[in-house]
Design a protein around this motif. Structure first.
Motif, PDB file in Angstrom:
ATOM      1  N   SER A 152      62.520 137.814 -96.598  1.00 10.51           N
ATOM      2  CA  SER A 152      62.455 137.423 -97.982  1.00 10.51           C
ATOM      3  C   SER A 152      61.838 135.822 -97.657  1.00 10.51           C
ATOM      4  O   SER A 152      61.295 135.469 -98.639  1.00 10.51           O
ATOM      5  N   GLY A 153      62.771 135.148 -96.544  1.00  7.49           N
ATOM      6  CA  GLY A 153      62.222 133.878 -96.237  1.00  7.49           C
ATOM      7  C   GLY A 153      60.989 133.705 -95.907  1.00  7.49           C
ATOM      8  O   GLY A 153      60.042 132.824 -96.349  1.00  7.49           O
ATOM      9  N   TYR A 154      60.428 134.601 -95.167  1.00  2.00           N
ATOM     10  CA  TYR A 154      58.918 134.477 -94.676  1.00  2.00           C
ATOM     11  C   TYR A 154      57.891 134.582 -95.927  1.00  2.00           C
ATOM     12  O   TYR A 154      57.038 133.990 -96.134  1.00  2.00           O
ATOM     13  N   PHE A 155      58.165 135.655 -96.914  1.00  2.00           N
ATOM     14  CA  PHE A 155      57.460 135.960 -97.937  1.00  2.00           C
ATOM     15  C   PHE A 155      57.397 134.823 -98.695  1.00  2.00           C
ATOM     16  O   PHE A 155      56.065 134.332 -99.518  1.00  2.00           O
ATOM     17  N   GLY A 156      58.449 134.334 -99.125  1.00  2.00           N
ATOM     18  CA  GLY A 156      58.811 133.322 -99.908  1.00  2.00           C
ATOM     19  C   GLY A 156      58.185 132.102 -99.551  1.00  2.00           C
ATOM     20  O   GLY A 156      57.475 131.427-100.849  1.00  2.00           O
ATOM     21  N   CYS A 157      58.256 131.695 -98.321  1.00  2.00           N
ATOM     22  CA  CYS A 157      57.721 130.537 -97.920  1.00  2.00           C
ATOM     23  C   CYS A 157      56.116 130.595 -97.744  1.00  2.00           C
ATOM     24  O   CYS A 157      55.446 129.569 -97.850  1.00  2.00           O
ATOM     25  N   MET A 158      55.597 131.864 -97.364  1.00  2.00           N
ATOM     26  CA  MET A 158      54.174 132.068 -97.268  1.00  2.00           C
ATOM     27  C   MET A 158      53.465 131.584 -98.494  1.00  2.00           C
ATOM     28  O   MET A 158      52.645 130.919 -98.719  1.00  2.00           O
ATOM     29  N   HIS A 159      54.133 131.951 -99.841  1.00  2.00           N
ATOM     30  CA  HIS A 159      53.503 131.878-101.010  1.00  2.00           C
ATOM     31  C   HIS A 159      53.594 130.397-101.350  1.00  2.00           C
ATOM     32  O   HIS A 159      52.632 129.715-101.753  1.00  2.00           O
ATOM     33  N   ALA A 175      42.394 133.893 -94.853  1.00  2.00           N
ATOM     34  CA  ALA A 175      42.113 135.275 -94.484  1.00  2.00           C
ATOM     35  C   ALA A 175      43.283 135.722 -93.351  1.00  2.00           C
ATOM     36  O   ALA A 175      43.840 136.741 -93.392  1.00  2.00           O
ATOM     37  N   MET A 176      43.241 134.844 -92.413  1.00  2.00           N
ATOM     38  CA  MET A 176      44.559 135.251 -91.346  1.00  2.00           C
ATOM     39  C   MET A 176      45.899 135.237 -91.909  1.00  2.00           C
ATOM     40  O   MET A 176      46.560 136.194 -91.576  1.00  2.00           O
ATOM     41  N   MET A 177      46.143 134.242 -93.008  1.00  2.00           N
ATOM     42  CA  MET A 177      47.506 134.371 -93.423  1.00  2.00           C
ATOM     43  C   MET A 177      47.685 135.710 -94.474  1.00  2.00           C
ATOM     44  O   MET A 177      48.659 136.221 -93.962  1.00  2.00           O
ATOM     45  N   HIS A 178      46.558 136.005 -95.140  1.00  2.00           N
ATOM     46  CA  HIS A 178      46.777 137.284 -95.692  1.00  2.00           C
ATOM     47  C   HIS A 178      46.971 138.450 -94.699  1.00  2.00           C
ATOM     48  O   HIS A 178      47.554 139.563 -95.201  1.00  2.00           O
ATOM     49  N   ARG A 179      46.116 138.558 -93.697  1.00  2.00           N
ATOM     50  CA  ARG A 179      46.296 139.598 -92.624  1.00  2.00           C
ATOM     51  C   ARG A 179      47.789 139.742 -92.217  1.00  2.00           C
ATOM     52  O   ARG A 179      48.257 140.903 -92.037  1.00  2.00           O
ATOM     53  N   ARG A 180      48.287 138.421 -91.857  1.00  2.00           N
ATOM     54  CA  ARG A 180      49.617 138.352 -91.303  1.00  2.00           C
ATOM     55  C   ARG A 180      50.623 139.233 -92.409  1.00  2.00           C
ATOM     56  O   ARG A 180      51.424 139.736 -92.113  1.00  2.00           O
ATOM     57  N   LEU A 181      50.682 138.586 -93.572  1.00  2.00           N
ATOM     58  CA  LEU A 181      51.211 139.179 -94.869  1.00  2.00           C
ATOM     59  C   LEU A 181      51.205 140.682 -94.807  1.00  2.00           C
ATOM     60  O   LEU A 181      52.103 141.383 -94.969  1.00  2.00           O
ATOM     61  N   ALA A 182      49.980 141.054 -94.707  1.00  2.00           N
ATOM     62  CA  ALA A 182      49.828 142.408 -94.987  1.00  2.00           C
ATOM     63  C   ALA A 182      50.454 143.380 -93.484  1.00  2.00           C
ATOM     64  O   ALA A 182      51.026 144.307 -93.886  1.00  2.00           O
ATOM     65  N   ALA A 183      50.423 142.827 -92.541  1.00  2.00           N
ATOM     66  CA  ALA A 183      50.796 143.526 -91.388  1.00  2.00           C
ATOM     67  C   ALA A 183      52.327 143.478 -91.277  1.00  2.00           C
ATOM     68  O   ALA A 183      53.000 144.480 -90.960  1.00  2.00           O
ATOM     69  N   VAL A 184      53.013 142.454 -91.842  1.00  2.00           N
ATOM     70  CA  VAL A 184      54.577 142.219 -91.905  1.00  2.00           C
ATOM     71  C   VAL A 184      54.864 143.226 -93.297  1.00  2.00           C
ATOM     72  O   VAL A 184      55.899 144.001 -93.092  1.00  2.00           O
ATOM     73  N   ARG A 185      54.343 143.288 -94.085  1.00  2.00           N
ATOM     74  CA  ARG A 185      54.646 144.235 -95.286  1.00  2.00           C
ATOM     75  C   ARG A 185      54.377 145.738 -94.775  1.00  2.00           C
ATOM     76  O   ARG A 185      55.549 146.595 -95.168  1.00  2.00           O
TER      77      ARG A 185
END
Length: 266
Positions: free
Chosen positions: A181-188, A129-139
């Protein structure tokens, strides 16, 4: 130095005596090879070569849009080793670097003389949940700024900022310098990482190092790796958070050098 690949260039540096065993170091998400600055002098003094690779989308390496996989990032490491003509290395990886190291140990065991897996996990079962919150905040913001301070708290105790403010600031700037791109790609890659079923077949010598206070990949996740790999050894650094190699560098370096010496080529 650069290794050219189908997606772009991988940046790496290799220092030390040319005939010496090679220690290859893989950094975390939103970091780069500079996170190993506390380890390089100790390794060189002990007579090793040190190879540090910037993961795609981090440091000096090219970024590509899209979802990355741990196996792809492991293949990037193999490309660098091939370019350098290195048959096998001692690999040290932290967080996603440790995930890549496990994939190499499972799928490319001939390329590793040993593995030190630090502050990592065999399968992402942390705070999704924390990781997805971070992804949403960055997007939403188009920047890593909204998440950097929380991440720094997970990585280091307040004592590091007080004791070494310039180093703390440099690490923070490196975080913010990561390409999106590096952040989103590596988070996946992290969220879909699962090498757990392969670990019992690993025959590479493995040391697992965890921080007792790591909120990202807590000790239990690291102990699971050590328990699954036949003959693996587990060490825990008291007080260590996620970047235990930076804040507890003296303890970490002693563990690392002792481990490398035990592998018989020094």
């Amino acid at each position: 130095m650069l290794a050219l690949t189908a997606f772009g260039a991988l940046h790496y540096d290799l220092v030390g005596p040319s005939a010496a065993p090679v220690v290859c170091m893989l950094h975390s998400l939103t970091s780069d090879s500079g996170m190993w600055a506390e380890q390089v002098p100790a390794l060189l003094t002990a007579g090793y070569q040190v190879l540090r690779i910037d993961m795609r989308g981090h440091g000096g390496s090219s970024a590509t849009a899209g979802e990355y996989r741990i196996d792809e990032l492991a293949a990037d490491v193999v490309r660098v080793l091939d370019q350098l003509g290195l048959s096998a290395v001692h690999l040290v990886g932290l967080s996603i670097g440790g995930m890549i190291g496990q994939a190499l140990a499972a799928n490319h065991p001939q390329r590793l003389a040993s593995l030190v897996a630090c502050a990592t996990t065999a399968k992402w079962d942390g705070d999704s949940a924390m990781m997805h919150r971070r992804l949403a905040a960055v997007r939403a913001s188009g920047s890593l700024d909204p998440i950097v301070d929380d991440a720094m708290t997970q990585r280091y105790s307040p004592a590091l900022r007080e004791r070494r403010p310039l180093r703390w600031r440099a690490l923070r700037e490196t975080f913010l310098g990561t390409s999106l791109s590096g952040y989103f790609g590596c988070m996946h890659a992290v969220l879909n990482h699962d090498v757990s079923r392969l670990l019992p077949s690993v025959r590479v010598p493995v040391l697992v190092v965890a921080g007792s206070d790591d909120p990202v990949t807590p000790p239990a996740a690291n102990r699971t790796i050590a328990a699954a790999v036949p003959g693996a050894r587990y060490e825990e650094i008291s007080g260590g958070r996620h970047f235990l190699n930076v804040e507890f560098d003296d303890i970490f370096n002693r563990l690392l050098l002792d481990w490398l010496a035990s592998q018989g080529d020094r």
